[in-house]
Write a protein that holds these residues in place. Sequence first.
Motif, PDB file in Angstrom:
ATOM      1  N   GLN A  48       0.835  -1.191   0.000  1.00  0.00           N
ATOM      2  CA  GLN A  48       0.000   0.000   0.000  1.00  0.00           C
ATOM      3  C   GLN A  48       0.875   1.248   0.000  1.00  0.00           C
ATOM      4  O   GLN A  48       1.992   1.231   0.514  1.00  0.00           O
ATOM      5  N   TYR A  95       0.802   5.383   1.045  1.00  0.00           N
ATOM      6  CA  TYR A  95       0.117   6.390   1.841  1.00  0.00           C
ATOM      7  C   TYR A  95       0.794   7.742   1.651  1.00  0.00           C
ATOM      8  O   TYR A  95       1.984   7.819   1.348  1.00  0.00           O
ATOM      9  N   GLN A 114       1.304  11.617   3.596  1.00  0.00           N
ATOM     10  CA  GLN A 114       1.156  12.361   4.828  1.00  0.00           C
ATOM     11  C   GLN A 114       1.463  13.826   4.575  1.00  0.00           C
ATOM     12  O   GLN A 114       2.591  14.161   4.190  1.00  0.00           O
ATOM     13  N   LEU A 141      -1.661   9.829   8.144  1.00  0.00           N
ATOM     14  CA  LEU A 141      -1.436   9.244   6.814  1.00  0.00           C
ATOM     15  C   LEU A 141      -2.776   8.977   6.134  1.00  0.00           C
ATOM     16  O   LEU A 141      -3.755   8.603   6.783  1.00  0.00           O
ATOM     17  N   HIS A 199      -4.519   6.823   2.956  1.00  0.00           N
ATOM     18  CA  HIS A 199      -4.319   5.729   2.013  1.00  0.00           C
ATOM     19  C   HIS A 199      -4.526   6.213   0.587  1.00  0.00           C
ATOM     20  O   HIS A 199      -5.521   6.892   0.276  1.00  0.00           O
ATOM     21  N   LEU A 233      -3.670   0.544  -3.250  1.00  0.00           N
ATOM     22  CA  LEU A 233      -3.230  -0.772  -2.802  1.00  0.00           C
ATOM     23  C   LEU A 233      -3.028  -1.648  -4.023  1.00  0.00           C
ATOM     24  O   LEU A 233      -3.870  -1.651  -4.939  1.00  0.00           O
TER      25      LEU A 233
END
Lengths: 109, 118
Positions: free
Chosen positions: A33, A35, A37, A43, A45, A48
């Motif tokens: 995955q 992420y 920030q 974070l 998502h 995936l």
Amino acid sequence: SQQGEEDPQALSIQEGENATMNCSYKTSINNLQWYRQNSGRGLVHLILIRSNEREKHSGRLRVTLDTSKKSSSLLITASRAADTASYFCAPRRDDKIIFGKGTRLHILP
Amino acid sequence: EAGVTQFPSHSVIEKGQTVTLRCDPISGHDNLYWYRRVMGKEIKFLLHFVKESKQDESGMPNNRFLAERTGGTYSTLKVQPAELEDSGVYFCASSQRGLARSYNSPLHFGNGTRLTVT
């Protein structure tokens, strides 16, 4: 270890250019995955990719996965100022999701 | 749906004091994770709850850290006594856990608690 290691650690590009970040890991995984920030926030998502997939797209994001090399890449096309953030890959093995140090992406106006 | 909330957002304490961090996951999320990030380093896994049970606490630094999740809802992380190296941002995340033990559920993060031990 399961931890993903992102490369480069930092990346500065002009707005409109494409940004590519890479991730390497060492164990077998169920999925990987990515992420994002933003400073001072949690974070979020992004995307995936499962271990049996090789490429996945979502909007301006393109993720690849090479399980034989234990590596993944995240491509952000046509970057925008709002893409400035830290990006983390997170290899997942069973219930464990391990993060690395991330790539700090800075989009220059 | 409300997101993951963490309280407090910031905490400044002196070495030797006690601090309790709280995390309220998204309603219905059985999985709850705690992570910590020290500036410039990786986001380090601390532990994982499934409902009220500790599934994996291999990342807990030492016995000064105590995590609980009574009733399988909110969770607390207590640091007692705090040391300088405990400073960092503590993140909580939650995710769904289906009958098939889906590993494809993404984590939903709170905004973190910035802990400074002086």
